[in-house]
Design an enzyme around this catalytic site. Structure first.
Site, PDB file in Angstrom:
ATOM      1  N   THR A   1      -5.509  -0.865 -13.361  1.00 14.31           N
ATOM      2  CA  THR A   1      -5.359   0.332 -14.196  1.00 14.31           C
ATOM      3  C   THR A   1      -5.406   1.577 -13.314  1.00 14.31           C
ATOM      4  O   THR A   1      -6.215   1.635 -12.377  1.00 14.31           O
ATOM      5  CB  THR A   1      -6.462   0.414 -15.265  1.00 14.31           C
ATOM      6  OG1 THR A   1      -6.374   1.696 -15.914  1.00 14.31           O
ATOM      7  CG2 THR A   1      -7.870   0.248 -14.713  1.00 14.31           C
TER       8      THR A   1
ATOM      9  N   THR B   1      -5.550   1.897 -19.792  1.00 16.04           N
ATOM     10  CA  THR B   1      -4.857   0.606 -19.869  1.00 16.04           C
ATOM     11  C   THR B   1      -5.931  -0.395 -20.239  1.00 16.04           C
ATOM     12  O   THR B   1      -7.114  -0.116 -20.053  1.00 16.04           O
ATOM     13  CB  THR B   1      -4.235   0.245 -18.488  1.00 16.04           C
ATOM     14  OG1 THR B   1      -2.998   0.941 -18.327  1.00 16.04           O
ATOM     15  CG2 THR B   1      -3.944  -1.226 -18.311  1.00 16.04           C
TER      16      THR B   1
END
Ligand code: ASP
Length: 373
Positions: A292, A241
């Site tokens: 993330t 991410t």
């Protein structure tokens, strides 16, 4: 007898004329001095009135950061996971460093020149979305059906306004669309086809879904589909991410997160990245957070809001709060990390994996790029 001008008379007349002229000049000088004085008094009064008006206006301006004027702070991440030094080639490591540096500079330049934290986080995330190395935008991972479905969100710490998109398939920059949702719609989250229809209305760039094809992500999907219990696939191939957090010169915090999600995810699965309070949160009174990791765990812990709440209700330091939240994720069995910046410009970047692609600007203005623990 004709009139004869006597010499002393004309001398007297000349003296009187001279005196008269001098008197006139003196009057003129006094008049000028008096006018100048009047003008000065007038300007002084005007300046005083203007400064009173100005201070009344600036009383409406945002409160400066508590630790002093003009402090800025900026951090980004490119995903956390098992990042093994032994399998990382020097070329690849250099490419990650360069990508992170480009992104952190894009945001930092905006903050340095007095720009808004929202613009800084969006700019940095857009750079990472365009970089195929990171799992967001161009480099998004594949679903089990071999498609790409992207999620993103952004939050304004000054107003608590937020915007998110989920499961979009044709948006080149999901973070840009998330910002449009925040600023140009009455909603916080728009998903799928509805989000793409909104994008068309807003003139946001749409691309052919083929744009998101990268050989590396395709191979990761194949590997995962063929995964056997005895040869588990590394989480480097599963997820990733990108995100950014910022404090600007006006004391405003912002956070942004964008992702392709998890490799081999079910079609329609939505992770934590677009969920406000899980993947993203920002509040000027506390901090800005972008996360993330295994999205399901991050949603259950409410990661980003959990860090902010510890600052709000327990007066915790940013470092302690961020670490405790990541520990909660770990206790449930989840892996990942987060980046956070608080209202005083402190930065925290804890993770419970072997690495997290990350970069920040140090207090003396230097760019720090890191990958491993
Ligand atoms: N949090 C993302 C998701 O679950 C993936 C990641 O950050 O690694 O969709």
């Amino acid at each position: 007898m004709g009139k004869r001008k006597l010499p002393y008379r004309s001398a007297l007349a000349a003296a009187a004329r001279g005196l008269n002229e001098e008197l006139q000049k003196e009057r003129g000088r006094r008049c000028v001095v008096a006018s100048v004085k009047l003008i000065s008094i007038g300007s002084f009064c005007l300046a005083t009135i203007m400064s009173l008006v100005n201070s009344a206006i600036s009383a409406e301006e945002p409160v400066p950061p508590p630790s002093g004027q003009k402090k800025i702070a900026f951090a980004i991440h490119g995903g956390a996971g098992t990042i093994d030094r032994s399998t990382m080639t020097p070329e690849r490591e250099r490419a990650y460093h360069a990508g992170l540096e480009r992104a952190v500079m894009a945001g930092y330049e905006i903050l340095k020149s007095g720009g808004a934290s929202l613009d800084a986080v969006e700019a940095a995330v857009r750079v990472l979305e365009d970089d195929p190395l990171f799992n967001a935008g161009k480099g998004a991972v594949f679903t089990s059906a071999g498609t790409n479905e992207l999620d993103a969100s952004i939050m304004n710490g000054k107003t608590l306004a937020a915007g998110a998109v989920a499961g979009v398939k044709r948006i080149k920059s999901p973070i840009n669309l998330a910002r449009m949702v925040m600023e140009k719609s009455p909603h916080v989250m728009i998903a799928g086809d509805g989000a793409e229809a909104f994008a068309k209305e807003m003139g946001v760039e749409l691309v052919d879904p083929k744009y998101f094809f990268t050989e590396e992500r395709w191979q990761a999907l194949e590997k995962l589909k063929a995964e056997k219990k005895e040869t588990p696939v590394s989480d480097k191939d599963r997820h990733g991410t990108v995100g950014a957090v910022a404090l600007d010169q006006a004391g405003n915090l912002a956070a942004a997160t964008s992702t392709g999600g998890m490799t081999n995810k079910r079609v329609g699965r939505i992770g934590d990245a677009p969920v406000i309070g899980a993947g993203t949160y920002a509040d000027n009174r506390t901090c800005a957070v972008s996360a993330t990791g295994d999205g399901e765990y991050f949603i259950r812990v409410g990661v980003a809001r959990d860090v902010s709440s510890a600052l709000e209700y327990q007066n915790a330091s940013l470092g302690d709060a961020a670490q405790r939240t990541i520990d909660k994720v770990g206790q449930l069995g989840g892996t990942g990390g987060l980046i956070a910046v608080d209202k005083n410009g402190n930065i925290a970047m804890p993770f419970n994996t072997s690495g997290m692609y990350r970069a920040h600007i140090s207090p003396d203005g230097k760019t720090v790029v890191e990958i491993y623990k």
